[in-house]
Design an enzyme around this catalytic site. Structure first.
Site, PDB file in Angstrom:
ATOM      1  CD  GLU A 165      -0.873   1.634   6.489  1.00 54.88           C
ATOM      2  OE1 GLU A 165      -1.620   1.762   7.482  1.00 54.88           O
ATOM      3  OE2 GLU A 165      -1.100   2.201   5.414  1.00 54.88           O
ATOM      4  CE1 TYR A 167       5.242  -1.706  10.473  1.00 55.21           C
ATOM      5  CE2 TYR A 167       3.628  -0.032   9.866  1.00 55.21           C
ATOM      6  CZ  TYR A 167       4.872  -0.615   9.702  1.00 55.21           C
ATOM      7  OH  TYR A 167       5.750  -0.116   8.768  1.00 55.21           O
ATOM      8  NE  ARG A 215      -2.353   5.755   8.576  1.00 55.69           N
ATOM      9  CZ  ARG A 215      -1.174   5.769   7.991  1.00 55.69           C
ATOM     10  NH1 ARG A 215      -0.095   6.104   8.672  1.00 55.69           N
ATOM     11  NH2 ARG A 215      -1.056   5.489   6.713  1.00 55.69           N
ATOM     12  CG  HIS A 253       3.830  -2.263   5.275  1.00 60.44           C
ATOM     13  ND1 HIS A 253       3.529  -1.185   4.477  1.00 60.44           N
ATOM     14  CD2 HIS A 253       4.182  -1.745   6.478  1.00 60.44           C
ATOM     15  CE1 HIS A 253       3.688  -0.066   5.165  1.00 60.44           C
ATOM     16  NE2 HIS A 253       4.066  -0.379   6.382  1.00 60.44           N
ATOM     17  CD  GLN A 340      12.621   7.047  -9.445  1.00 57.92           C
ATOM     18  OE1 GLN A 340      11.700   7.401 -10.174  1.00 57.92           O
ATOM     19  NE2 GLN A 340      13.870   7.191  -9.791  1.00 57.92           N
TER      20      GLN A 340
END
Ligand code: NAP
Ligand code: SF4
Length: 673
Positions: A165, A167, A215, A253, A340
Site C-alpha cells: 500500500e 508504506y 503483506r 494509497h 462511508q
C-alpha cells in the site's frame, strides 16, 4: 457436503491449524486510540465468536515517527502490552486467533517527523520525509522487531508486517521513492534489503511457533512501481527470511486507480494473486472486493489463493462465517463497499463503524436485547431508516407492521442501485427483503397510511423520507426540466446535451448514469480494467497500461453545476470523492461552481457567473438534483391529533440526509422502544 467446501477446509500452518480459510483483514477502527480496551476487546471477541479463522488488527505503530498519525496506537509501554493482552484473551475465550499488524507509514505518516528512504514527498501528504541514515534505518528495523516481540508478549498469535500500500517497506522497494545509492538503494537486491532484514529480525524476535504474515504489494499501480519479476523475487526472499504466510496488497494509497470502492468489480484483483500461486510454498492470501461466501468460495476453488481476506464485510456482519457455515448466506448483512462509515470516518478522525451495521465498533454501547414487554409497532416508510427500525424492533420481539406507499421496499436505495457502479445496492435490498420476512415483519406495500389508519399501535415510527427540493428556476415554454427521480426511474429520457442542477451526491450519481451506456464496467472486469488503465503486471511495470485509462465514450455531453464557488464534489466521501470526480472527468463532464440560475429555455440553462458574465449552458434537458425537503405530512397530522410518534431518517432531517445516518437512527430508536 458443507455449503462451501474450500472455504471451510482447515489450513495447516505447521505449529497451528486455522479452522477455515477466512482471514479478517486489517482495519483501522480508531478504538485503540480512544484507550477503551473493553471496547476493543468486545469488537474483536464478537468477530472471533462469528467463526473467522484469524483476524488482523488495525495497524500498530512500531515507533512515533512511523505512526500513521500523531498519537497512533502501538505497544510502547507495559500498560499497552497489558491492554492488548485483554484483547487477545477475549479473542481466545471465543476460540479465535488474532495477529497484530505492524504498520510503519514512512512518508505517509502525517507528521513533520516522518522518515523514508529518500526525501520524496508523497502527493497525498503535506509533509516531506527526512532521509534516514544508516543508524536511522537500523532503528526502524529494531523498532519493528521489538513491536513483534511485544505482540507475542501480549498474547497475539502472530503479526502482519505491512509491506504494501505504499508504506515504509514498500517505499524502499521502488525507484519512485528510493533514490539511495548506498546498500539500501540502487539495484533491486539492495532495495529489497530492508523488507528482508525486517522479516528476518521479526522472525528472530518471535521464535518459530508464531505466525508472521507479510503483506506484499502485488500490483503497485503507481509510476515506476515494481515489475512482476521483482514481486516474485521478493515473495521468495520473504519466504526464505521466515514469513509463514503472504497476504496481498493492491495499489499504493496515492494510486489513481480505485482498489476497494463499490465501483470496483467484485474480486477484481484475485487474478493478480493467482499469478503468484506455485512460486512460493507458504500459503498465499488474496483480498479486495470479496464480500460474499459465494465469491470467496469461487476464488479458492479456482486456485487464486490458499486463503481469502475480507475486512469490511466483518464490520457489516460479525457472523459472516458462522452464517455461511450454516448455509444462511442470504442472512449476511452485505458490505456494499461504500466506505462511508468505515474509511471515511477514519479519515475524518472518527471511530470507524458501518453503514449497514451501526453496532460495529459500538458493541458495548448499542446493545439489542429482547424487549421486556412486546409492543405493537407501526413503522411508516420502508426506506433505509424504516427498514432498520422495523428489523431491529422485530429482532427484539416486537410485533411490527411496516407500511410503504410504493410497491417495493427501499425508498431512495432503489435509485442508487440504478447508477452504474452502485450495483451492490441490489444485494443490500435482497438482504433487507430476506430479513423482514425472517423476522416476520408484516409488510404492507402500496399502502399509504394517514394518522387515522394507525389506530391500535403502541408506538408509531414515521420514516416517510424526503421529497426533492424545487429550486424554483423560471421555466420557459418548450424547455425540458425533469427531476433526478424521473431520470433514475426511467420515467423521462434525457436529451444529448444535459445540464445538471446541483452537484451533491445525487447530482454526481445522475451524471454518472447519464454518461454511461451499455454494460456497467463494475460488472465486467475487462471493461473496468480498460477504463482505469490497469494491465497485467507481467506485461507492464506496476500494472499500469502505458496508454493510460480508456473509458467508454459518453453518449451525452453533461454539465454539472452548483451555486457554491467551491470545487464541485468537494463534500463527497473523503475516500471516494476523487473517484467520482475522476470518473466524470474521464467522461468529459464539465463542472462549474459559483453560478446563479436565471431560467431554463429551449436552448438551455441561463446562468450568471460569479464575475457577472451571463451564459447559456446548451441543454436539451435540465435535471434537478437540488437536494431534499423532509416529507413530514404524516408526522404533522399525528402531531395535530396529539398522537405521539417518533420521526427518523430524511423525514427528520433532510439536510445532510444520508442513508448512513438514517440507518443508525432507525436501529438506535428501535433498540430502546
Ligand atoms: P446534497 O448533497 O445536499 O446536494 C444538493 C445540491 O443541490 C448541492 O449541490 C446544492 O449546491 C444544490 N442546491 C441546494 N439547494 C438548492 C437550491 N435551492 N437551488 C439550486 N440548487 C440547490 O443532496 P443530494 O445530492 O440530494 O444528496 C442527498 C444525500 O444523499 C447526500 O447528502 C448524500 O449523503 C447522499 N448521497 C450520497 C452519495 C455518495 O456518493 N456518497 C450519492 C448519492 C446520495 P448549491 O447550494 O451550491 O447550489
Ligand atoms: Fe462496507 Fe460501507 Fe460498511 Fe464500510 S461502511 S464496511 S464499506 S458497508
Amino acid at each position: 457436503m458443507a455449503p462451501y467446501p474450500n472455504l471451510f477446509r482447515p489450513l495447516d500452518l505447521g505449529h497451528v491449524t486455522l479452522r477455515n480459510r477466512v482471514l479478517m483483514g486489517s482495519m483501522h477502527t480508531g478504538l485503540e486510540e480512544l484507550g477503551d480496551f473493553d471496547r476493543v476487546a468486545a469488537f474483536y471477541a464478537e468477530r472471533a465468536r462469528g467463526g473467522v479463522a484469524l483476524m488482523v488488527t488495525g495497524g500498530m505503530a512500531p515507533n512515533r515517527e512511523g505512526g500513521v498519525l500523531p498519537g497512533a496506537a502501538g505497544l510502547f509501554t507495559e500498560a499497552d502490552i497489558a491492554n492488548h493482552a485483554r484483547v487477545t484473551q477475549a479473542v481466545r475465550d471465543e476460540g479465535g486467533r488474532i495477529a497484530m499488524q505492524i504498520l510503519h507509514a514512512g512518508r505517509y505518516a502525517y507528521t513533520t517527523e516522518c522518515v523514508a528512504p529518500s526525501p520524496v514527498k508523497s502527493p497525498i501528504s503535506p509533509f516531506s520525509p527526512a532521509e534516514l541514515d544508516e543508524a536511522g534505518i537500523e532503528k526502524q528495523i529494531a523498532d519493528i522487531a521489538t513491536a513483534a516481540a511485544r505482540a507475542r508478549e501480549a498474547g497475539y498469535d502472530g503479526v502482519e508486517v505491512m509491506g504494501s500500500e505504499g508504506y515504509f517497506l514498500n517505499q524502499f522497494l521502488v525507484t519512485h521513492t528510493n533514490k539511495r545509492t548506498d546498500r539500501w538503494g540502487g539495484s533491486y537486491e539492495n532495495r529489497m534489503r530492508l523488507p528482508i532484514e525486517v522479516v528476518q529480525r521479526v522472525r528472530a524476535a518471535v521464535g518459530t511457533d508464531f505466525i508472521v504474515i507479510y503483506r506484499l504489494s502485488m500490483i503497485d499501480l503507481v509510476p515506476n512501481g515494481s515489475t512482476w519479476d521483482e514481486v516474485v523475487t521478493l515473495a521468495r526472499a520473504v519466504e526464505e527470511a521466515g514469513a509463514s504466510v503472504l497476504n496481498t496488497g493492491i495499489g499504493w494509497h496515492e494510486a489513481r486507480v480505485p482498489t476497494i470502492a463499490t465501483s470496483v468489480p467484485r474480486r477484481a484483483f484475485t487474478w493478480v494473486t493467482k499469478k503468484l500461486m506455485g512460486a512460493v510454498s507458504i500459503p498465499v492470501i488474496t483480498s479486495n472486493r470479496i464480500n460474499t461466501p459465494e465469491v470467496a468460495e469461487a476464488v479458492l476453488a479456482e486456485g487464486c489463493a490458499d486463503m481469502v481476506s475480507m475486512a469490511r464485510p466483518f464490520l457489516a456482519d460479525a457472523d459472516f462465517v458462522a452464517k455461511a457455515r450454516a448455509g444462511e448466506s442470504e442472512t449476511i448483512a452485505p458490505c456494499i463497499a461504500c466506505n462511508q462509515a468505515c474509511l471515511d470516518h477514519t479519515f475524518e478522525m472518527k471511530v470507524a463503524t458501518c453503514f449497514v451495521n451501526p453496532r460495529a465498533s459500538h458493541e458495548t454501547e448499542l446493545i439489542v436485547t429482547p424487549a421486556e414487554a412486546p409492543k405493537r409497532i407501526a413503522v411508516v416508510g420502508a426506506g433505509p431508516a424504516g427498514i432498520s427500525a422495523a428489523m431491529t424492533a422485530a429482532e427484539r420481539g416486537h410485533d411490527v407492521t411496516l407500511f410503504e406507499r410504493a410497491s417495493e421496499i427501499g425508498g431512495q436505495l432503489n435509485m442508487a442501485k440504478i447508477v452504474p457502479g452502485k450495483e451492490e445496492f441490489f444485494g443490500l435490498l435482497d438482504y433487507y427483503r430476506t430479513m423482514l420476512d425472517r423476522l416476520a415483519v408484516r409488510l404492507e406495500l402500496s399502502r399509504e397510511v394517514g394518522a387515522d389508519g394507525l389506530e391500535g399501535f403502541d408506538e408509531i415510527v414515521v420514516a416517510t423520507g424526503v421529497r426533492p427540493r424545487d429550486p424554483e428556476i423560471p421555466v420557459e415554454n418548450g424547455a425540458h426540466v425533469v427531476s433526478y427521480i424521473d431520470i433514475l426511474t426511467g420515467r423521462e429520457e434525457a436529451g444529448e446535451r444535459v445540464a445538471v442542477v446541483g452537484a451533491g451526491g445525487i447530482g454526481f450519481d445522475v451524471s454518472e448514469f447519464l454518461t454511461h451506456q451499455g454494460e456497467s464496467a463494475s460488472e465486467h472486469l475487462h471493461l473496468w480494467l480498460e477504463e482505469w488503465g490497469v494491465s497485467d503486471p507481467s506485461l507492464h511495470r506496476s500494472g499500469l497500461r502505458p496508454e493510460g485509462p480508456k473509458p467508454a465514450p459518453s453518449p451525452r455531453s453533461v454539465t454539472l453545476l452548483q451555486r457554491k464557488s467551491e470545487r464541485p464534489g468537494k463534500r463527497l466521501g473523503k475516500t471516494t470523492g476523487w473517484i467520482h470526480r475522476s470518473s466524470l472527468q474521464m467522461k468529459g463532464v464539465k463542472m462549474f461552481g459559483g453560478v446563479t440560475y436565471e431560467a431554463v429555455s429551449k436552448e438551455g440553462l441561463r446562468v450568471t457567473r460569479q464575475d457577472g458574465s451571463r451564459e447559456v449552458i446548451p441543454a436539451d434537458t435540465v435535471v434537478l438534483c437540488a437536494g431534499q425537503e423532509p416529507e413530514r405530512t404524516l408526522f404533522e397530522a399525528l402531531k395535530a391529533a396529539e398522537r405521539p410518534a417518533h420521526v427518523i431518517g430524511g423525514a427528520d432531517i433532510a439536510a445532510e440526509l444520508d442513508a448512513k445516518r438514517a440507518i443508525n437512527q432507525g436501529v438506535r430508536l428501535a433498540a430502546r422502544l
